[in-house]
Write a protein that holds these residues in place. Structure first.
Motif, PDB file in Angstrom:
ATOM      1  N   PRO A  26      36.693 -36.287  10.626  1.00  0.00           N
ATOM      2  CA  PRO A  26      36.263 -35.050   9.983  1.00  0.00           C
ATOM      3  C   PRO A  26      37.082 -34.721   8.736  1.00  0.00           C
ATOM      4  N   GLY A  27      36.481 -33.894   7.879  1.00  0.00           N
ATOM      5  CA  GLY A  27      37.168 -33.453   6.673  1.00  0.00           C
ATOM      6  C   GLY A  27      36.198 -32.956   5.624  1.00  0.00           C
ATOM      7  N   GLU A  43      31.270 -30.745   0.595  1.00  0.00           N
ATOM      8  CA  GLU A  43      30.824 -30.467   1.954  1.00  0.00           C
ATOM      9  C   GLU A  43      31.905 -30.766   2.979  1.00  0.00           C
ATOM     10  N   ALA A  44      31.872 -30.028   4.083  1.00  0.00           N
ATOM     11  CA  ALA A  44      32.683 -30.344   5.261  1.00  0.00           C
ATOM     12  C   ALA A  44      31.822 -31.225   6.151  1.00  0.00           C
ATOM     13  N   ALA A  45      32.408 -32.277   6.718  1.00  0.00           N
ATOM     14  CA  ALA A  45      31.622 -33.227   7.504  1.00  0.00           C
ATOM     15  C   ALA A  45      32.379 -33.693   8.741  1.00  0.00           C
ATOM     16  N   ASP A  46      31.620 -34.105   9.762  1.00  0.00           N
ATOM     17  CA  ASP A  46      32.209 -34.690  10.968  1.00  0.00           C
ATOM     18  C   ASP A  46      32.768 -36.074  10.674  1.00  0.00           C
ATOM     19  N   ASN A  47      32.113 -36.798   9.783  1.00  0.00           N
ATOM     20  CA  ASN A  47      32.498 -38.156   9.438  1.00  0.00           C
ATOM     21  C   ASN A  47      32.357 -38.285   7.918  1.00  0.00           C
ATOM     22  N   SER A  85      41.776 -32.516  11.148  1.00  0.00           N
ATOM     23  CA  SER A  85      41.792 -32.950  12.544  1.00  0.00           C
ATOM     24  C   SER A  85      40.461 -32.720  13.245  1.00  0.00           C
ATOM     25  N   THR A  86      39.785 -31.613  12.891  1.00  0.00           N
ATOM     26  CA  THR A  86      38.525 -31.264  13.551  1.00  0.00           C
ATOM     27  C   THR A  86      37.498 -30.793  12.528  1.00  0.00           C
ATOM     28  N   ARG A  87      36.250 -30.756  12.949  1.00  0.00           N
ATOM     29  CA  ARG A  87      35.163 -30.258  12.096  1.00  0.00           C
ATOM     30  C   ARG A  87      35.384 -28.775  11.774  1.00  0.00           C
ATOM     31  N   GLU A  88      35.840 -28.013  12.749  1.00  0.00           N
ATOM     32  CA  GLU A  88      36.082 -26.584  12.549  1.00  0.00           C
ATOM     33  C   GLU A  88      37.163 -26.360  11.489  1.00  0.00           C
ATOM     34  N   VAL A  92      36.735 -24.348   7.833  1.00  0.00           N
ATOM     35  CA  VAL A  92      37.622 -23.272   7.390  1.00  0.00           C
ATOM     36  C   VAL A  92      38.269 -23.627   6.049  1.00  0.00           C
ATOM     37  N   ALA A  93      38.750 -24.848   5.927  1.00  0.00           N
ATOM     38  CA  ALA A  93      39.374 -25.286   4.673  1.00  0.00           C
ATOM     39  C   ALA A  93      38.367 -25.274   3.527  1.00  0.00           C
TER      40      ALA A  93
END
Length: 109
Positions: A26-27, A43-47, A85-88, A92-93
């Motif tokens: 994620p990131g 975008e924020a993504a899981d992968n 570390s996580t999608r959440e 937030v970032a």
């Protein structure tokens, strides 16, 4: 965990056998036009690697069968990544970064 943005990298051209270099986890990612610096995607993504690779793959059109190039893949793009570390945590970032960008742009205008 202190994380920073990666260096800007040219978007790979598949026809030349180039490969995307990005975290599998994620990131956040940011893609911009190399010549102007104008934002293309954020975008924020899981992968991150999967999300970046799907930007240029786009839907195939009927005209692509007749030798017309997909306009997205012919653009001169560059990208950078920000692993979390996580999608959440990525969401937030990303919201914070968008808030900072909006604040900055409101003071510049």
């Amino acid at each position: 965990m202190i994380t920073t943005w990666s260096e800007w990298k040219r978007y790979p051209k598949a026809v030349r056998g180039e490969r995307l270099e990005a975290p599998i986890g994620p990131g956040i990612f940011e893609v911009r036009h190399a010549s102007s610096g104008a934002l293309f995607a954020f975008e924020a993504a899981d992968n991150i690697a999967h999300a970046l690779s799907s930007i240029t793959s786009g839907p195939k059109s009927f005209t692509s069968w007749f030798g017309k190039r997909d306009p997205v893949t012919s653009l001169d793009l560059e990208y950078r990544t920000f692993a979390t570390s996580t999608r959440e945590e990525a969401k937030v970032a990303a919201e914070r970064m968008l808030g900072r960008r909006e604040t900055y742009l409101s003071h510049v205008a």
